[in-house]
Motif scaffolding. Structure first.
Motif: not given
Lengths: 436, 458
Positions: A184-194, A255-268
């Motif tokens: 599962v991928g987490g959402n990455v945002k920029v903290r120092n956008y200012n 991530t590609v290696k995991i996909r190639k093993c037949g698993y799904k990748i989810h983004f949260e």
């Protein structure tokens, strides 16, 4: 009325007709508008339709997660990250989910990191601090943490990140949606956008490519990169694939290696992590050269097998990588052809083409921003970025494209990524020798 | 020179120096020690077979309540086995080569001992020990230097006090010496620092690496191997395949350190709880009480050398000055001499003395009081006043101009009664004195006269 108000370069395209407009702006209409506006908004619409069932699914998974209360191993490999460690432990101490162990691997730091880490371990703020006297690279440090992790789930973080209070909970819950979810991928945002113009532009870019972009690819089943800054994995799958391989770009690779093993990748998208982006273009250029080289190294070379028919061929893997390579590498080359086409065939119309092209991209950026604001939970803060949107055309259309093209050239012809100091040469030499 | 001769009337032997009559009692066995005879000895020579016996003897001698006996010079024969461990407790090692030196030392000690006041002051046990220690240091012109001692609880012993207090009481030795330093009797020079058990203050500690989770010291330590090619990293055991190293991730053989792999660090694994860690917790197990101390909990003792200051020398010679207790004149109802004189004058001015009035005085022999320390004299004075007032009536008046002179006025007593009272007072005071210092001829003289212009002795 409109003719009177519209600038001359816009009026020009009304006069010459739609066919000529399509002929000139084929690149925009065919690839950019279709991919980033039409598909995005279609998926936004579908997600809106299924929002209730999605919420129910989340609540059900959340209940199952808290009922089981599994141990989560948070692993943080890094070099010279000592200054961030205390803040990181504080950020994690605020988490709504607390049944986790924190393992930090110091990959041969030459600053105060070992002292800080050992003290934090003594104070009980870190469960395990492992110090490697000799630097082995980020992959080896992550693998070492994995070796001693005891949790049912592994959450990989970067030390300089901070997290929303429910981030750990949210990044693990999707495993309860489907047994076949391997990461599962987490959402990455920029903290120092200012901080600077550079960070503001990156903040918008992250919102477009990470926050919204990954919602779309995840929905389509072609999500192909769990960010190294914030991602969750099943340890048995990591063990099966042997953990991380030599980088740079090891997060996309695994991530590609995991996909190639037949698993799904989810983004949260609601598992939110904030990170500091480079505040100077010089540093950003270095970072992006490194990232972009990894597309050639891993997506084109190492995992080229996904493009060809074989026993384990999988269409979603094919599309996942193809979409990535197509929109980054092939369209980059096509953009050069497009430029040549315009320069040679429409030399006399450039005074109408250039401003119109710019206008199209600015409008598209604002429309994209609309989709961002539909998804975001930080609407007020992110509204502040709207003033920078006109500059995104130059940032993504020219600056990032030039950096990307340079990276592809260097990697494709000279395998430049193996000389990157980000990885120790002893490992890179071996990886280059064996074509990894 | 020294000659060892058999005492004609005793089983013990004495040493003599030419014609000088130095009485050095030789003790060969623990049972031979006659503490009473120490009073007359100039020195002792311990000649036991074992150091253990010698240690027992020196403990018996130094812990004697009579300081004259406790501070007596004691030498040890070079023939005693395992002498090195206990020699610091003795004034010298006797052998053919050291006879002359020891004689000079003996004379010097005797000379210094003679300068000191041996009165038993009103001191508690620790003060008494401190006083003795100061006197010992003064008489030997010695600095209390720590000596490494395997059997001492803190690993160090000191002369004299180390002989009196048992090894497990080594902390108290330090306490006493530190008090001497605080009070300004000695100066301290730091020599060593030792850590002690939190629970029992023992200094015999076993430092070892322990599991931070369960505290077990049963640990397995393994090197970590990093395979360059695939970035796999794990304990060496994971790579071992018969005699070779093979990567469990990519199955490649690891042939050459530095080329194929390296060992970036090592990990401990607890054999009891299977916890893996890199930072083992160092703990200190107390050998005496078995308490497992965390290092932060350990006590810290500074072991120093203590040297007498001029003030300390004064204390050694004249005794510890104890804070004066509040005058108890109220309890014993004494009055000043002026008041007594006033009463006497008023009584004499009365025209008619219906009943008889007597004036009494008690004089203690000045030599007796000179044996006692000033504080002790005050105590004796108080006791004498108590004795006298016990036999006086409520209206009678008592005064004590000094510690050797007591005056009183007694009203309304017949000559027979006053004679009897005078006799009782004399007997009781004499008994008090002889109980304290031994037999003494006429320690107190009581004189009672009728209060008129004439003199009428009772």
């Amino acid at each position: 009325m409109f003719e009177q108000l519209a600038p001359e370069y816009v009026e020009y395209w009304f006069v010459v007709g739609f066919n000529k407009f399509l002929r000139v702006f084929w690149y925009f209409c065919l690839f950019e508008f279709t991919r980033y506006i039409i598909i995005d908004y279609i998926i936004v619409f579908f997600k809106w339709l299924t929002r209730k069932s999605d919420d129910e699914q989340f609540e059900q998974a959340r209940r199952a997660f808290f009922l089981e209360n599994p141990l989560v191993s948070i692993i943080i490999p890094g070099k010279n990250e000592g200054a961030h460690l205390f803040k990181l432990t504080k950020s994690l101490a605020e988490q709504t989910y607390q049944n986790f162990e924190l393992i930090i691997v110091d990959d041969g730091s030459d600053d105060e990191t070992p002292i800080i880490g050992k003290n934090l371990e003594r104070l009980g703020l870190i469960d395990m601090f492992i110090r490697n006297e000799i630097r082995g690279g980020k992959a080896s440090a992550a693998n070492l943490a994995l070796r001693y992790a005891k949790g049912k789930y592994i959450v990989h973080l970067d030390a300089d990140c901070s997290f929303d209070r429910d981030a750990i909970e949210r990044v693990v819950i999707p495993f309860y949606y489907d047994e076949k979810i391997g990461a599962v991928g987490g959402n990455v945002k920029v903290r120092n956008y200012n901080d600077s113009l550079c960070t503001s532009l990156q903040a918008i870019e992250y919102l477009k490519t990470v926050s919204v972009g990954r919602i779309i690819t995840s929905y389509l089943g072609i999500y192909k990169i769990v960010s190294g800054a914030f991602g969750a994995f099943k340890p048995e799958i990591l063990d099966r694939i042997g953990g991380w391989d030599i980088g740079p770009g090891l997060d996309g690779d695994i991530t590609v290696k995991i996909r190639k093993c037949g698993y799904k990748i989810h983004f949260e998208p609601k598992a939110i992590c904030l990170t500091n982006a480079p505040s100077k273009f010089k540093v950003l250029t270095k970072q992006r050269l490194r990232w972009d080289k990894s597309i050639i190294r891993f997506r084109v070379r190492k995992h080229r097998d996904v493009y060809f028919p074989h026993a384990n061929f999988n269409w979603s893997n094919f599309f996942a990588l193809f979409e990535n390579v197509f929109y980054n590498v092939i369209l980059d080359l096509m953009w050069i052809l497009y430029m040549i086409d315009i320069l040679f065939n429409y030399t006399s119309s450039l005074q109408y083409i250039i401003p119109m092209n710019f206008t199209l991209y600015v409008v598209m950026s604002y429309v994209q921003m609309g989709s961002i604001l539909l998804f975001t939970e930080r609407r007020k803060e992110e509204m502040k970025l709207i003033k920078f949107i006109p500059l995104m055309t130059i940032y993504t259309g020219i600056y990032l494209r030039l950096v990307r093209t340079t990276a592809y050239y260097k990697e494709f012809f000279f395998k430049h990524s193996y000389e990157d100091v980000w990885n120790p040469s002893k490992s890179s030499t071996m990886a280059k020798r064996y074509g990894l | 020179m020294f000659e060892l001769i058999q005492h004609p009337n005793s089983s013990s032997k004495t040493l003599s120096f030419d014609n000088e009559s130095l009485n050095v009692v030789v003790i060969n066995r623990v049972g031979e020690l006659d503490v009473d005879s120490l009073q007359n000895a100039d020195a002792l020579l311990i000649q036991t077979t074992t150091s253990h016996d010698a240690n027992e003897l020196i403990r018996s001698i130094r812990s004697n309540r009579n300081r004259l006996k406790a501070l007596i010079p004691v030498f040890i024969s070079s023939t005693v086995s395992n002498l090195q461990s206990i020699r610091y407790q003795f004034d010298g090692v006797f052998s053919d080569d050291t006879k002359e030196i020891l004689l000079q030392r003996l004379k010097a000690i005797k000379s210094r001992l003679a300068e000191m006041n041996y009165e038993i002051h009103q001191l508690d046990y620790h003060q008494s020990l401190l006083q003795s220690a100061l006197q010992f240091a003064y008489s030997r012109e010695q600095v209390f230097e720590p000596v490494r001692n395997r059997f001492s609880k803190i690993g160090f012993s000191y002369p004299f006090l180390g002989a009196i207090l048992k090894e497990e009481e080594a902390n108290r030795v330090l306490e006493i010496l530190n008090i001497s330093c605080t009070e300004g009797y000695t100066t301290k020079k730091a020599i060593e620092k030792t850590h002690t058990c939190k629970k029992c203050s023992g200094g015999y500690l076993n430092y070892r690496e322990c599991c931070p989770k369960c505290g077990s010291s049963d640990l397995k330590t393994e090197d970590l191997i990093h395979h360059f090619l695939c970035a796999h990293i794990a304990p060496e055991q994971d790579y071992k395949k018969e005699d070779t190293l093979e990567c469990p991730k990519c199955d490649k053989e690891l042939r050459h350190i530095g080329i194929d792999y390296d060992k970036p660090s090592s990990m401990h694994t607890c054999n009891d709880c299977s916890h893996s860690f890199q930072q083992a917790e160092v703990k200190a197990l107390c050998i005496d009480c078995g308490h497992d101390n965390e290092l932060s909990q350990l006590g810290s003792l500074e072991i120093g050398a203590y040297e007498l200051t001029p003030h300390g020398e004064q204390i050694a010679k004249f005794g510890l000055h104890i804070q004066k207790t509040e005058t108890t004149s109220k309890e014993i109802h004494t009055v000043s001499v002026q008041i007594l004189e006033l009463f006497k004058k008023q009584e004499l001015s009365r025209e008619q003395l219906e009943k008889q009035c007597w004036e009494g005085s008690v004089r203690i022999h000045p030599e007796i009081m000179s044996h006692f320390h000033i504080e002790q004299q005050e105590i004796i004075q108080k006791e004498i006043c108590t004795i006298i007032s016990k036999y006086l009536g409520k209206a009678d008046v008592l005064s004590s101009p000094n510690t050797t002179w007591y005056r009183f006025l007694v009203y309304d007593k017949s000559p027979e009664n006053i004679e009897k009272t005078g006799s009782i007072i004399q007997n009781n005071i004499s008994k008090l004195i002889t109980d304290g210092i031994g037999e003494y001829e006429h320690p107190a003289e009581v004189l009672i006269t009728k209060l008129d212009n004439g003199v009428d002795h009772v």
